[in-house]
Write a protein that holds these residues in place. Sequence first.
Motif, PDB file in Angstrom:
ATOM      1  N   MET A 148       0.742  -1.198  -0.091  1.00 34.70           N
ATOM      2  CA  MET A 148      -0.062   0.023  -0.020  1.00 34.70           C
ATOM      3  C   MET A 148       0.894   1.184  -0.021  1.00 34.70           C
ATOM      4  N   ASP A 185       3.515   1.772  -1.396  1.00 39.56           N
ATOM      5  CA  ASP A 185       4.248   1.826  -2.841  1.00 39.56           C
ATOM      6  C   ASP A 185       3.225   2.187  -3.833  1.00 39.56           C
ATOM      7  N   MET A 186       1.868   2.502  -3.317  1.00 38.73           N
ATOM      8  CA  MET A 186       0.882   2.832  -4.369  1.00 38.73           C
ATOM      9  C   MET A 186       0.904   4.396  -4.592  1.00 38.73           C
ATOM     10  N   ILE A 187       1.521   5.044  -3.948  1.00 39.18           N
ATOM     11  CA  ILE A 187       1.662   6.651  -4.207  1.00 39.18           C
ATOM     12  C   ILE A 187       3.332   7.071  -4.036  1.00 39.18           C
ATOM     13  N   THR A 233       3.219   4.931   4.353  1.00 41.49           N
ATOM     14  CA  THR A 233       3.869   5.737   3.201  1.00 41.49           C
ATOM     15  C   THR A 233       5.232   6.163   3.283  1.00 41.49           C
ATOM     16  N   PRO A 261      -2.416   6.976   1.502  1.00 44.43           N
ATOM     17  CA  PRO A 261      -2.971   6.524   0.246  1.00 44.43           C
ATOM     18  C   PRO A 261      -4.037   5.609   0.396  1.00 44.43           C
ATOM     19  N   ASP A 262      -4.406   5.321   1.828  1.00 43.49           N
ATOM     20  CA  ASP A 262      -5.467   4.247   2.113  1.00 43.49           C
ATOM     21  C   ASP A 262      -6.971   4.897   1.861  1.00 43.49           C
ATOM     22  N   GLN A 263      -7.569   4.473   0.520  1.00 44.73           N
ATOM     23  CA  GLN A 263      -9.043   4.915   0.341  1.00 44.73           C
ATOM     24  C   GLN A 263      -9.989   4.421   1.459  1.00 44.73           C
ATOM     25  N   TRP A 270      -6.998   9.138  -2.213  1.00 48.91           N
ATOM     26  CA  TRP A 270      -6.118   8.495  -3.142  1.00 48.91           C
ATOM     27  C   TRP A 270      -6.667   7.098  -3.202  1.00 48.91           C
ATOM     28  N   LYS A 271      -6.704   6.433  -4.296  1.00 44.65           N
ATOM     29  CA  LYS A 271      -7.101   5.192  -4.364  1.00 44.65           C
ATOM     30  C   LYS A 271      -6.371   4.026  -4.009  1.00 44.65           C
ATOM     31  N   GLY A 272      -5.540   4.229  -3.073  1.00 38.88           N
ATOM     32  CA  GLY A 272      -4.707   2.774  -2.548  1.00 38.88           C
ATOM     33  C   GLY A 272      -5.321   2.193  -1.470  1.00 38.88           C
ATOM     34  N   CYS A 323      -4.804  -1.858   0.951  1.00 40.44           N
ATOM     35  CA  CYS A 323      -3.937  -2.887   1.598  1.00 40.44           C
ATOM     36  C   CYS A 323      -4.669  -3.973   0.824  1.00 40.44           C
TER      37      CYS A 323
END
Length: 304
Positions: A88, A90-92, A115, A148-150, A168-170, A172
């Motif tokens: 997660m 790494d998603m931003i 993050t 990043p966690d939606q 943001w659309k991240g 886990c």
Amino acid sequence: MDKSELISHIQKQKKERNAVIVAHNYQVDEVQEIADLVGDSFALSRYCAKSDAEVIVFCGVHFMAESAVILSPEKTVLLPEIDAGCPMADMITAEDLREEKKKHPGAAAVCYINTSAEVKAECDVCCTSSNAVKVIKALEEKDIIFVPDQNLGHYVASMIPEKNFFLWKGFCPTHHRVKPETVREVKERIPDALLLVHPECRPEVVKMADFVGSTRQIIDYAASSPAKKFIIGTEMGVMYKLKKDNPDKTFYLLDKGFVCPNMKKTTLRSVYDALNEMKYRITVDKDISERAKKALDRMLELAG
Ligand code: 13P
Ligand code: SF4
């Protein structure tokens, strides 16, 4: 070396190196057993900020060890398994966040502690799952960029309806894969159990829960509740402490797939090697670290 030999070597090396071992609640049982502190992301950050040890062996994932370095730059922070990351986190990237901030001028940029240091350096404040609501409520800004966690973002937005959230659309991968159908099935099978979930679960799953909280908050809730049966909606590592501290209660893991492969990489052997060879030392660029520290310090200030 057998288990008891490994443990006695670790204890000896720990003293020699003036080291502490900290472990996240998702670590394997035998790593939790040898740690000086086992906790959620917030407790571990606070502990690292205050500890006077020279070396911190961080049994967790990369962003957690990096946060320890940022909060205590004078200490040596070791991550026993160098490729224990968080998908997660790494998603931003920092560049993604800079672009997002341009789209919402005047909004506060808030990052989940999951993050990289570079992303934290772009943020006004950081938060963990245990304090996100408290931290964001305390901000002056009405508009909030949350990364990043939606799923955690949805949960916090539902608790603070007076603010506008840009999520943001991240997610886990471990928590997001659990669907409401699974919850319905398990609740039907064990109707007299309370459902305790982590806010990284999907909003539809969170809505069905009796309690929503960080790993530590879930453990504390189960310990103080008069109920006897609990369905646990987070990574299986928390079952160790839940079962150990509450022998009169029964715990059911909501889904057998609740396993974070990265958290499971660290073993007693890797902790031994970490102390023996002083590896893997985590470092953060000075400028990034100083900027990221402001976001972490502000969290500690607002969350207490
Ligand atoms: P906690 O802060 O609740 O321990 O959560 C960290 C994490 O990575 C959850 O997946
Ligand atoms: Fe990252 Fe999810 Fe593992 Fe937590 S459980 S460290 S959010 S991948």
